[in-house]
Design a protein around this motif. Structure first.
Motif, short mmCIF file in Angstrom:
data_model
loop_
_atom_site.label_atom_id
_atom_site.label_comp_id
_atom_site.label_asym_id
_atom_site.label_seq_id
_atom_site.Cartn_x
_atom_site.Cartn_y
_atom_site.Cartn_z
N UNK A 141 -21.59 -50.58 33.74
CA UNK A 141 -22.17 -49.59 32.83
C UNK A 141 -21.29 -49.48 31.60
N UNK A 142 -21.94 -49.18 30.47
CA UNK A 142 -21.19 -48.78 29.28
C UNK A 142 -20.95 -47.30 29.43
N UNK A 143 -19.70 -46.89 29.29
CA UNK A 143 -19.37 -45.49 29.58
C UNK A 143 -18.55 -44.89 28.44
N UNK A 144 -18.89 -43.65 28.09
CA UNK A 144 -17.97 -42.86 27.28
C UNK A 144 -17.96 -41.44 27.85
N UNK A 145 -16.81 -41.06 28.34
CA UNK A 145 -16.64 -39.76 28.98
C UNK A 145 -17.69 -39.55 30.07
N UNK A 146 -18.56 -38.53 29.95
CA UNK A 146 -19.52 -38.35 31.05
C UNK A 146 -20.83 -39.08 30.81
N UNK A 147 -20.95 -39.81 29.71
CA UNK A 147 -22.18 -40.57 29.43
C UNK A 147 -22.08 -41.96 30.07
N UNK A 148 -23.09 -42.29 30.85
CA UNK A 148 -23.09 -43.56 31.59
C UNK A 148 -24.38 -44.32 31.31
#
Ligand code: GLY
Length: 408
Positions: free
Chosen positions: A193-200
């Motif tokens: 997954x591409x993730x940034x903080x709580x965004x998945x």
């Protein structure tokens, strides 16, 4: 944009090809790259020398850096780039702990009640030896806690084998930490997954062929082939992994003050007792990236930038499947490894180069995984036919490959 890709193997070659398709990109550097990464400017800097890489990125006005290997991330390259206002897609040193310490991640999964394999951790050789000599049910998996060069994963099938493995690990490093884990069987897949903080933002799933052959006692490797997607894994199983595993992990890391930005990679097994996590990694897999990225129809760089800029990425996939077969040197991974010439005849399939070097205008193996041939088609049967037709042309007595990649 100017892009810098850090790494030198098949995964980074696949990233390079994905970046070359991007409309946003003007110039791509690979550091250090390998001799067959055509179209990119090779940078002769040690990929573990963070200070020099940072200075290079400043001097060349690099707009975006993408890192392949976890051990570079574990050194804190992201932290150093952040301090200098440089953009890098990858986790900080503390977020990379989900790969750089298997024990740390086990504890985090326990806290979040994410199902994983049972394990016991040891830092003392004698205690580990006592434990493994008393094991009655085999196989068991023995893992080194950190990120060693050879993956640090061993399957023991007897008390003697387990004892030898423990001794070898502690002989190599008396300060080792190891996990002795239950061995589980089921339908295995890798999820990214591409993730940034709580965004998945989940990507497609991939099957990695980890052993040298399909025999149960074959040696564990970095991966002898891969295919994407994975037959027999249902949408419901994927959704469960995203909702109940990836999202809670990302959220918890963020809430605990070390938000993850980068490629989150879970190794998953669907067992008869439900879905379990084998491990987490902080990067794209190799050879998984080589079959995943060719299926990406949207702009790889744009997708990454959107995630970094807190925008919803528009991730699109083509309808074809991809099968990739690795050509490895005889003896890989543990015995004396052949470094013979590779007869690079023209083939129709795509190639990502892994461990190769050029001498006198000829291509030579470096002794491990040398290259991966990948083919796309409407179904696995056709993709296998294309990939195997072409790898057969590159094979010689010095090399071997697995014959069952993409066979379900
Ligand atoms: N293919 C396994 C890994 O990248 O860790």
């Amino acid at each position: 944009m100017k892009i810098l890709i850090i790494g030198k193997g098949g995964r980074e070659h696949a990233m390079l090809k994905a970046c070359q398709k991007s409309k946003l990109v003007e110039k791509i550097y690979v550091l250090p790259g390998n001799c067959k990464m055509d179209g990119a400017t090779k940078v002769d800097i040690d990929m573990y020398d963070i200070e020099k890489i940072k200075n290079f990125a400043i001097k060349e006005n690099i707009d975006l850096t993408i890192v392949g290997p976890a051990d570079v991330l574990a050194l804190g390259i992201k932290d150093e780039f952040n301090k200098n206002g440089l953009r890098l897609f990858g986790p900080t040193k503390s977020a990379t702990r989900i790969e750089s310490s298997r024990y740390f991640t086990k504890q985090l999964m326990e806290k979040l009640k994410i199902p994983t394999t049972k394990y016991v951790v040891f830092t003392d050789r004698e205690q580990a030896l006592k434990f493994v000599s008393g094991i009655e049910k085999f196989p068991v998996t023995i893992k080194i806690d950190s990120i060693p060069k050879n993956m640090g994963i061993f399957i023991a099938r007897s008390n003697k084998m387990a004892t030898d493995i423990v001794n070898e690990i502690f002989d190599e490093n008396e300060n080792s930490k190891i996990l002795v884990e239950e061995f589980i069987i089921g339908k295995e897949f890798s999820i990214f997954a591409l993730v940034k903080n709580s965004k998945v933002y989940p990507l497609q799933i991939v099957k990695d062929y980890k052993r040298t052959s399909d025999s149960d006692d074959a040696e564990h490797t970095g991966g002898m082939g891969a295919c994407s997607p994975v037959a027999k894994i249902t949408d419901n199983e994927i959704e469960q992994v995203v909702e109940k595993i990836l999202k809670p992990m990302a959220k918890s890391m963020y809430e605990d003050g070390y938000g993850f930005e980068g490629f989150l990679y879970g190794e998953i097994v669907v067992t008869k007792d439900g879905i379990k996590v084998l491990s987490f990694n902080a990067r794209l897999g190799d050879p998984e990236a080589e079959v995943l990225l060719p299926r990406l129809e949207s702009d790889f760089v744009q997708n990454i930038l959107d995630v970094m800029d807190d925008k919803e990425p528009e991730i699109k996939w083509n309808d074809e499947v991809c099968v990739g077969v690795v050509l490895a040197s005889n003896g890989y991974p543990s015995k004396e490894k052949c470094q013979d010439k590779i007869n690079l005849v023209p083939i129709e399939s795509n190639i990502c180069f892994m461990g190769v070097e050029e001498k006198n205008n000829e291509l030579y193996a470096k002794g491990g995984r040398n290259l991966i041939v990948t083919a796309m088609a409407k179904d696995f049967e056709k993709a296998r036919e294309l990939a195997y037709r072409d790898i057969e042309k590159l094979k010689s007595d010095s090399f071997f490959y697995r014959e069952d990649v993409g066979k379900f």
